[in-house]
Design an enzyme around this catalytic site. Structure first.
Site, PDB file in Angstrom:
ATOM      1  N   SER A  47       0.838  -1.198   0.000  1.00 17.06           N
ATOM      2  CA  SER A  47       0.000   0.000   0.000  1.00 17.06           C
ATOM      3  C   SER A  47       0.870   1.245   0.000  1.00 17.06           C
ATOM      4  O   SER A  47       1.994   1.238   0.532  1.00 17.06           O
ATOM      5  CB  SER A  47      -0.904  -0.006   1.237  1.00 17.06           C
ATOM      6  OG  SER A  47      -1.459   1.275   1.476  1.00 17.06           O
ATOM      7  N   TYR A  80      -2.335  -2.614  10.109  1.00 16.04           N
ATOM      8  CA  TYR A  80      -2.325  -2.755   8.648  1.00 16.04           C
ATOM      9  C   TYR A  80      -1.097  -2.059   8.067  1.00 16.04           C
ATOM     10  O   TYR A  80      -0.370  -2.637   7.243  1.00 16.04           O
ATOM     11  CB  TYR A  80      -3.601  -2.159   8.065  1.00 16.04           C
ATOM     12  CG  TYR A  80      -3.646  -2.169   6.560  1.00 16.04           C
ATOM     13  CD1 TYR A  80      -4.043  -3.309   5.868  1.00 16.04           C
ATOM     14  CD2 TYR A  80      -3.292  -1.041   5.812  1.00 16.04           C
ATOM     15  CE1 TYR A  80      -4.087  -3.337   4.486  1.00 16.04           C
ATOM     16  CE2 TYR A  80      -3.330  -1.050   4.435  1.00 16.04           C
ATOM     17  CZ  TYR A  80      -3.723  -2.195   3.762  1.00 16.04           C
ATOM     18  OH  TYR A  80      -3.753  -2.215   2.399  1.00 16.04           O
TER      19      TYR A  80
END
Length: 247
Positions: free
Chosen positions: A142, A155
């Site tokens: 990400s 995350y």
């Protein structure tokens, strides 16, 4: 690297980016091993793709299930040549206010799915990949690796660690096994079930999946998808601006 004739393992294959990518890979002549937790959705996905798809039910956060998956791949799919580590969880966590037990459970499941499973799949199945004339591991990370957001600390940490693992392993393979490509696809915000209600300016899961195809074909160690490609440039000029964009 073209996908025609390759055997590809795709985690998180029933929804979002993984679902779209599996269908694109099947259409390009790849044999696709679909991995996910929802058996019914996996079978539906396999029927949609056709004879090139094999559904395999597995909860990646369950050590026993993950071990069984890896053993099955070794025994039944000795021509595996591409692993796409796409499955991920993102949970909003407040380490100050949330219940301790809930935090511990969520933390374990998120790290197990986002980080441990990709690392273990890569480690255990590396000998299978090395036997192929050309092979690849694609880890989906990400843009938050540049600047974590407060609401999803686990995350962000897991994706940053997966990015670092990818970069280090790519350096090993460059000298020891140049036919094995270790790749990272850096995602912007994508319209999926996981991001519902979060953020603006998302790209579609279809566009993100096409980005994964491009990442494999380009064979670049780090491939920035969609809007994320501008972030490294902005980050060199103003890290504070990148932090505001990502948060």
């Amino acid at each position: 690297m073209k996908l025609l004739g390759h055997t590809i393992l795709v985690t998180g294959a029933t929804r979002g980016i993984g679902s779209r990518f599996a269908r694109l890979a099947g259409a390009r002549g790849a044999k696709v091993l679909l991995v996910g937790r929802d058996e019914q959705r996996l079978r539906g996905q396999a029927r949609f793709i056709g004879e090139n798809a094999i559904p395999i039910t597995c909860d990646l956060a369950d050590p026993a299930a993950l071990s069984a998956l890896m053993e099955r791949i070794e025994q039944d799919h000795p021509r595996l040549s591409v692993i796409v580590n796409n499955a991920a969880l993102q949970q909003e966590m407040n380490f100050i206010l949330d219940d301790r037990d809930a935090l511990m459970t969520g933390l374990h499941n998120e790290i197990a799915t986002n980080l441990l499973a990709p690392m273990m799949l890569t480690t255990r199945l590396l000998p299978v990949l090395l036997r192929q004339p050309e092979s690849a591991v694609l880890n989906v990370t990400s843009a938050l690796v540049l600047s974590p957001k407060a609401a999803a600390p686990v995350y962000c940490a897991s994706k940053a660690a997966l990015s670092s693992f990818s970069a280090a392993l790519a350096k090993q393979c460059a000298s020891e096994a140049p036919h094995l490509h270790i790749l990272e696809a850096v995602m912007p915000l994508v319209e999926t079930d996981m991001t519902r209600g979060r953020g603006r300016g998302k790209i579609s899961a279809e566009r993100a999946a096409k980005g994964l195809l491009s990442a494999i074909e380009a064979e670049r160690p780090r491939y920035w998808i969609g809007k994320s490609r501008f972030l490294p440039i902005i980050n060199r000029i103003s890290p504070a601006l990148v932090q505001r964009i990502l948060s």
